[in-house]
Design a protein around this motif. Structure first.
Motif, PDB file in Angstrom:
ATOM      1  N   VAL A  74      -2.030  -0.773   5.949  1.00  0.00           N
ATOM      2  CA  VAL A  74      -1.067  -1.001   4.871  1.00  0.00           C
ATOM      3  C   VAL A  74       0.033  -1.922   5.377  1.00  0.00           C
ATOM      4  O   VAL A  74       0.600  -1.700   6.448  1.00  0.00           O
ATOM      5  N   LEU A  75       0.298  -2.971   4.602  1.00  0.00           N
ATOM      6  CA  LEU A  75       1.454  -3.831   4.844  1.00  0.00           C
ATOM      7  C   LEU A  75       2.435  -3.611   3.697  1.00  0.00           C
ATOM      8  O   LEU A  75       2.099  -3.834   2.530  1.00  0.00           O
TER       9      LEU A  75
ATOM     10  N   ARG B  96       5.814 -12.128   2.248  1.00  0.00           N
ATOM     11  CA  ARG B  96       6.265 -13.519   2.139  1.00  0.00           C
ATOM     12  C   ARG B  96       6.460 -14.165   3.511  1.00  0.00           C
ATOM     13  O   ARG B  96       6.648 -15.382   3.601  1.00  0.00           O
ATOM     14  N   ASP B  97       6.401 -13.350   4.566  1.00  0.00           N
ATOM     15  CA  ASP B  97       6.551 -13.861   5.923  1.00  0.00           C
ATOM     16  C   ASP B  97       5.174 -14.239   6.473  1.00  0.00           C
ATOM     17  O   ASP B  97       4.294 -13.385   6.610  1.00  0.00           O
ATOM     18  N   LYS B  98       4.986 -15.506   6.773  1.00  0.00           N
ATOM     19  CA  LYS B  98       3.663 -16.019   7.136  1.00  0.00           C
ATOM     20  C   LYS B  98       3.085 -15.328   8.372  1.00  0.00           C
ATOM     21  O   LYS B  98       1.911 -14.917   8.381  1.00  0.00           O
ATOM     22  N   GLU B  99       3.876 -15.193   9.418  1.00  0.00           N
ATOM     23  CA  GLU B  99       3.360 -14.591  10.657  1.00  0.00           C
ATOM     24  C   GLU B  99       2.954 -13.141  10.440  1.00  0.00           C
ATOM     25  O   GLU B  99       1.916 -12.687  10.937  1.00  0.00           O
ATOM     26  N   THR B 100       3.771 -12.399   9.697  1.00  0.00           N
ATOM     27  CA  THR B 100       3.470 -10.990   9.417  1.00  0.00           C
ATOM     28  C   THR B 100       2.170 -10.867   8.636  1.00  0.00           C
ATOM     29  O   THR B 100       1.299 -10.053   8.964  1.00  0.00           O
ATOM     30  N   LEU B 101       2.039 -11.673   7.599  1.00  0.00           N
ATOM     31  CA  LEU B 101       0.847 -11.607   6.746  1.00  0.00           C
ATOM     32  C   LEU B 101      -0.394 -12.039   7.517  1.00  0.00           C
ATOM     33  O   LEU B 101      -1.457 -11.396   7.431  1.00  0.00           O
TER      34      LEU B 101
ATOM     35  N   GLY C  26       0.780  -1.239   0.000  1.00  0.00           N
ATOM     36  CA  GLY C  26       0.000   0.000   0.000  1.00  0.00           C
ATOM     37  C   GLY C  26       0.807   1.281   0.000  1.00  0.00           C
ATOM     38  O   GLY C  26       0.227   2.370  -0.082  1.00  0.00           O
ATOM     39  N   ALA C  27       2.147   1.179   0.090  1.00  0.00           N
ATOM     40  CA  ALA C  27       2.972   2.384   0.038  1.00  0.00           C
ATOM     41  C   ALA C  27       3.551   2.614  -1.350  1.00  0.00           C
ATOM     42  O   ALA C  27       4.332   3.533  -1.557  1.00  0.00           O
ATOM     43  N   GLY C  28       3.156   1.789  -2.324  1.00  0.00           N
ATOM     44  CA  GLY C  28       3.689   1.899  -3.676  1.00  0.00           C
ATOM     45  C   GLY C  28       2.981   2.949  -4.516  1.00  0.00           C
ATOM     46  O   GLY C  28       2.200   3.760  -4.013  1.00  0.00           O
ATOM     47  N   TYR C  29       3.255   2.915  -5.797  1.00  0.00           N
ATOM     48  CA  TYR C  29       2.745   3.919  -6.741  1.00  0.00           C
ATOM     49  C   TYR C  29       1.220   4.015  -6.711  1.00  0.00           C
ATOM     50  O   TYR C  29       0.657   5.099  -6.523  1.00  0.00           O
ATOM     51  N   ILE C  30       0.545   2.881  -6.845  1.00  0.00           N
ATOM     52  CA  ILE C  30      -0.923   2.878  -6.785  1.00  0.00           C
ATOM     53  C   ILE C  30      -1.401   2.949  -5.342  1.00  0.00           C
ATOM     54  O   ILE C  30      -2.335   3.696  -5.013  1.00  0.00           O
TER      55      ILE C  30
ATOM     56  N   ARG D  31       5.172  -2.491   8.893  1.00  0.00           N
ATOM     57  CA  ARG D  31       6.371  -2.628   8.063  1.00  0.00           C
ATOM     58  C   ARG D  31       6.767  -4.099   8.069  1.00  0.00           C
ATOM     59  O   ARG D  31       7.141  -4.647   9.106  1.00  0.00           O
ATOM     60  N   GLY D  32       6.653  -4.742   6.906  1.00  0.00           N
ATOM     61  CA  GLY D  32       6.970  -6.161   6.848  1.00  0.00           C
ATOM     62  C   GLY D  32       6.824  -6.699   5.447  1.00  0.00           C
ATOM     63  O   GLY D  32       6.394  -6.005   4.522  1.00  0.00           O
TER      64      GLY D  32
END
Length: 312
Positions: free
Chosen positions: A31-32, A59-64, A10-14, A55-56
């Motif tokens: 936003v992740l 691809r990290d299962k726990e974070t997602l 969510g911090a990218g261009y779109i 901030r994460g």
């Protein structure tokens, strides 16, 4: 209580445009993002109590898993975007664009709704004078196109989802990109006053970034009617070749010079015209023209002249 929305990437261009739009509409937005470009594009959202940021890495299962908890909608933007970036790190491209999408599907609850941005790059080389519809076979050429198309299939097969096949996006974002075609050509017109183009007659479709944000909003508000389908999203009056795009820019920069060269190839071989009739029939119509975007970008590039605003 308003819907809770997770935006991966969510911090990218779109994402930086979409996050603000959804907050303005009263949604709770998380936003992740791993902020791989060291961007500060969401700072002006931090004063909104409905905004959260993690901030994460997706691809990290726990974070997602933690980020997805309690969310009503997941807008899955996180990806390595563009053929050059994916070719530069093929393992990261596959694990981010495809494997992380499968991980997300394995973690979601059955009632969590997914909105996904695919790409017109999936159409590859189109047939001459024949519009690509959502029924047109997908023939992606680059690793980028292949990973996005495979992820789209996984997401649609899992159900309770929508895929938007986005045209080439243009326009100003807090996380700016100058490597997208319209943005790039306007940037060159403003800084170098010339561009050397290859495959000048190759056509593609375009869409303004604000209309992309409006598309996702349309998907959220009309989810039950739209789910289970793919939708092309672009300007129906902007199926243009690179040469035609340069002509448009020259209307606003008379000193802009463009010449064609035989040297150079598009890794995605993008040459197609696209029909956006399906989404238009659902009540969505873009409101930002290519001319509007060119004038907007000219103002932006009077402010920024730095090549770091890109993906590569």
């Amino acid at each position: 209580m308003s819907d809770r929305i997770l935006i991966t990437g969510g911090a990218g261009y779109i994402g930086s445009v979409l996050t603000k739009e959804l907050l303005n509409q009263g949604y709770s937005v998380t936003v992740l993002d791993r902020f791989m470009y060291e961007q500060n594009s969401l700072l002006d959202c931090c004063n909104n109590e409905n905004f959260s940021v993690i901030r994460g890495d997706i691809r990290d299962k726990e974070t997602l898993q933690s980020a997805m908890k309690g969310q009503d909608f997941i807008i899955h933007l996180a990806a390595l975007v563009g053929a050059p970036l994916c070719n530069a790190d093929q393992i990261a491209a596959t694990t981010t664009n495809l494997d992380a999408s499968k991980l997300l599907l394995s973690l979601r609850t059955k009632d969590q709704k997914i909105l996904y941005p695919c790409t017109n790059s999936g159409y590859g080389i189109g047939e001459k004078n024949k519009f690509c519809t959502e029924e047109t076979p997908l023939r992606p050429i680059s690793l980028y196109g292949k990973t996005k198309v495979e992820a789209e299939k996984e997401i649609l097969d899992a159900g309770n989802s929508i895929s938007f096949r986005l045209a080439t996006v243009f326009g100003v974002s807090p996380r700016m990109r100058v490597d997208l075609l319209v943005n790039d050509f306007v940037h060159r017109a403003m800084t170098d006053k010339f561009v050397v183009i290859f495959e000048g007659h190759f056509k593609r479709n375009y869409i303004h970034i604000q209309d992309v944000a409006r598309t996702f909003l349309h998907g959220i508000k009309n989810f039950e009617n739209l789910k289970g389908e793919t939708y092309n999203v672009g300007l129906s009056d902007a199926n243009l070749s690179k040469l035609e795009l340069c002509e448009k820019i020259k209307k606003y920069r008379s000193d802009f010079v463009y010449i064609e060269s035989d040297i150079g190839k598009d890794p995605d071989k993008r040459d197609y015209i696209v029909s956006n009739e399906k989404i238009e029939k659902t009540g969505f119509k873009p409101i930002y023209s290519l001319d509007f975007g060119i004038k907007e970008l000219m103002k932006a590039f009077a402010i920024i002249k730095d090549s770091r605003y890109g993906n590569i």
